[in-house]
Design a protein around this motif. Structure first.
Motif, PDB file in Angstrom:
ATOM      1  N   LEU A 274       0.815  -1.215   0.000  1.00  0.00           N
ATOM      2  CA  LEU A 274       0.000   0.000   0.000  1.00  0.00           C
ATOM      3  C   LEU A 274       0.849   1.266   0.000  1.00  0.00           C
ATOM      4  CD1 LEU A 274      -2.717  -1.059   2.628  1.00  0.00           C
ATOM      5  CD2 LEU A 274      -2.868  -1.176   0.128  1.00  0.00           C
ATOM      6  N   LEU A 275       0.529   2.169  -0.913  1.00  0.00           N
ATOM      7  CA  LEU A 275       1.248   3.436  -1.022  1.00  0.00           C
ATOM      8  C   LEU A 275       1.144   4.242   0.266  1.00  0.00           C
ATOM      9  CD1 LEU A 275       2.747   5.590  -2.628  1.00  0.00           C
ATOM     10  CD2 LEU A 275       0.551   6.296  -3.618  1.00  0.00           C
ATOM     11  N   GLY A 276      -0.056   4.303   0.850  1.00  0.00           N
ATOM     12  CA  GLY A 276      -0.262   5.068   2.075  1.00  0.00           C
ATOM     13  C   GLY A 276       0.635   4.601   3.207  1.00  0.00           C
ATOM     14  N   TYR A 277       0.714   3.292   3.374  1.00  0.00           N
ATOM     15  CA  TYR A 277       1.563   2.720   4.435  1.00  0.00           C
ATOM     16  C   TYR A 277       3.022   3.102   4.232  1.00  0.00           C
ATOM     17  CZ  TYR A 277       4.031  -0.842   7.177  1.00  0.00           C
ATOM     18  OH  TYR A 277       4.875  -1.490   8.041  1.00  0.00           O
ATOM     19  N   ASN A 278       3.516   2.956   3.013  1.00  0.00           N
ATOM     20  CA  ASN A 278       4.918   3.261   2.717  1.00  0.00           C
ATOM     21  C   ASN A 278       5.236   4.750   2.853  1.00  0.00           C
ATOM     22  OD1 ASN A 278       6.241   0.640   1.793  1.00  0.00           O
ATOM     23  ND2 ASN A 278       4.373   0.633   0.591  1.00  0.00           N
ATOM     24  N   ALA A 279       4.292   5.586   2.405  1.00  0.00           N
ATOM     25  CA  ALA A 279       4.488   7.031   2.514  1.00  0.00           C
ATOM     26  C   ALA A 279       4.562   7.436   3.982  1.00  0.00           C
ATOM     27  CB  ALA A 279       3.352   7.779   1.824  1.00  0.00           C
ATOM     28  N   ARG A 280       3.710   6.801   4.810  1.00  0.00           N
ATOM     29  CA  ARG A 280       3.703   7.141   6.233  1.00  0.00           C
ATOM     30  C   ARG A 280       4.993   6.692   6.917  1.00  0.00           C
ATOM     31  NH1 ARG A 280       1.399   5.975  11.577  1.00  0.00           N
ATOM     32  NH2 ARG A 280       0.884   8.055  12.320  1.00  0.00           N
ATOM     33  N   ARG A 281       5.478   5.498   6.554  1.00  0.00           N
ATOM     34  CA  ARG A 281       6.714   4.996   7.147  1.00  0.00           C
ATOM     35  C   ARG A 281       7.880   5.946   6.860  1.00  0.00           C
ATOM     36  NH1 ARG A 281       7.469  -0.487   8.812  1.00  0.00           N
ATOM     37  NH2 ARG A 281       9.595   0.231   9.122  1.00  0.00           N
ATOM     38  N   VAL A 282       7.955   6.416   5.610  1.00  0.00           N
ATOM     39  CA  VAL A 282       9.021   7.341   5.231  1.00  0.00           C
ATOM     40  C   VAL A 282       8.879   8.658   5.982  1.00  0.00           C
ATOM     41  CG1 VAL A 282       9.888   8.778   3.349  1.00  0.00           C
ATOM     42  CG2 VAL A 282       9.497   6.334   2.984  1.00  0.00           C
ATOM     43  N   TRP A 283       7.643   9.141   6.053  1.00  0.00           N
ATOM     44  CA  TRP A 283       7.407  10.393   6.760  1.00  0.00           C
ATOM     45  C   TRP A 283       7.837  10.271   8.226  1.00  0.00           C
ATOM     46  CZ3 TRP A 283       3.497  11.568  10.554  1.00  0.00           C
ATOM     47  CH2 TRP A 283       3.518  12.909  10.960  1.00  0.00           C
ATOM     48  N   LEU A 284       7.460   9.169   8.861  1.00  0.00           N
ATOM     49  CA  LEU A 284       7.834   8.942  10.265  1.00  0.00           C
ATOM     50  C   LEU A 284       9.348   8.935  10.448  1.00  0.00           C
ATOM     51  CD1 LEU A 284       5.267   6.192  11.368  1.00  0.00           C
ATOM     52  CD2 LEU A 284       5.501   8.500  12.319  1.00  0.00           C
ATOM     53  N   GLN A 285      10.040   8.287   9.519  1.00  0.00           N
ATOM     54  CA  GLN A 285      11.498   8.204   9.615  1.00  0.00           C
ATOM     55  C   GLN A 285      12.143   9.576   9.477  1.00  0.00           C
ATOM     56  OE1 GLN A 285      13.514   4.853   7.997  1.00  0.00           O
ATOM     57  NE2 GLN A 285      15.063   6.078   6.960  1.00  0.00           N
ATOM     58  N   VAL A 286      11.646  10.370   8.519  1.00  0.00           N
ATOM     59  CA  VAL A 286      12.208  11.701   8.304  1.00  0.00           C
ATOM     60  C   VAL A 286      11.867  12.632   9.465  1.00  0.00           C
ATOM     61  CG1 VAL A 286      12.176  13.749   6.834  1.00  0.00           C
ATOM     62  CG2 VAL A 286      12.190  11.479   5.797  1.00  0.00           C
ATOM     63  N   ILE A 287      10.596  12.610   9.887  1.00  0.00           N
ATOM     64  CA  ILE A 287      10.144  13.559  10.908  1.00  0.00           C
ATOM     65  C   ILE A 287      10.832  13.328  12.238  1.00  0.00           C
ATOM     66  CG2 ILE A 287       8.179  12.368  11.973  1.00  0.00           C
ATOM     67  CD1 ILE A 287       8.220  15.974  10.661  1.00  0.00           C
TER      68      ILE A 287
END
Lengths: 160, 160
Positions: free
Chosen positions: B30-43
DNA sequence: TATTGTTATACTCTATAACTATA
DNA sequence: TATAGTTATAGAGTATAACAATA
């Protein structure tokens, strides 16, 4: 004389505060900002469609984890989803109450409790997963199939 | 006789609940899941580094918007950042109190208030932006320069 | 002594209603 | 009548401390 010559020059496009274009150039150069924007766009549609199943996005993730990892513990779900244990208790209790999953004593550890989806939970999830897959493609319809594949591959490369 | 022949077969790798591998195959599609994981890592790194400037990620976004859009209104910031107006009030007040930005009457609309960064605010932001750019590259160090560029291009294609 | 699940609780974030001043 | 900024407040999400049962 026309009035326009006496007054200040009139703008072709009226610049009211709510209509002016906002420059977001710098923020758009940041990966975090872009990842969040995409997540927000997807999750909005996700929330709308999953409401039909009575599931929040977190509920969906928990159930998906239990479905593919029968016997998984609350603690493992918390790690995978970055949710703190105290905040997971009520979510699991609620889904046990609605008959989507059950708690069984863990075979190898008396402290732990294994989670399993019920027949109703599995049926619901298989339908919900199909809905999720469809909605995700819809939410990213600007992308070709190949682009979507590349995007997910690159996102995973960041955190995996 | 060794005890191991009398007892149940021993696992080479002990399977305690907290160490078992969790299968997240479906969610990773899922795109949403992957986008959130990346966002969490960066933030996460973002929050750590920006603490040195006394800025949260939202503070940073607000200041960046004001810096490149002098005279921008609170309402415009809310739209750009998907924050509700009542929740923006205290943030702006706080940054005005710390001398990072000032409110000036809006030239064309008596209801609105134009926001501007102070000299101190501009100096802080230019340093903070450099830190942000560096930290973003660091948080996505698994990617080559070309891959990072492609990733951001594809993310923007989704929501733009 | 460490860990699982849990309760209680506090803090932050997000959301809604309503008010005032101005358009 | 509609919009900008604001206040008050409610709700959801996220955080820490501490406890009983088990390892």
């Amino acid at each position: 004389m026309s009035p326009s010559l006496k007054t200040a020059p009139r703008r072709i496009v009226p610049v009211t505060p709510s209509l002016e274009r906002v420059d977001t150039t710098f923020m758009q150069s940041l990966l975090g900002y872009n990842a969040r924007r995409v997540w927000l766009q997807v999750i909005e549609l996700f929330a709308t469609r999953m409401a039909a199943y009575g599931l929040t996005s977190v509920d969906f993730s928990v159930l998906s984890l239990v479905l593919y990892n029968p016997g998984i513990t609350s603690r493992q779900i918390c790690s995978a989803l970055r949710v703190l244990p105290p905040n997971m208790v009520s979510k699991i209790s609620a889904m046990e109450k609605t008959g989507l999953l059950v708690r069984k004593p863990h075979p190898g550890d008396g402290r732990a409790i294994g989670l399993h989806v019920t027949q109703a939970g599995e049926k619901l999830m298989l339908a919900a997963e199909e809905t999720a897959t469809d909605l995700e493609v819809e939410a990213s319809s600007n992308l070709s199939v190949a682009e979507r594949k590349t995007l997910i591959r690159l996102l995973q490369k960041v955190y995996l």
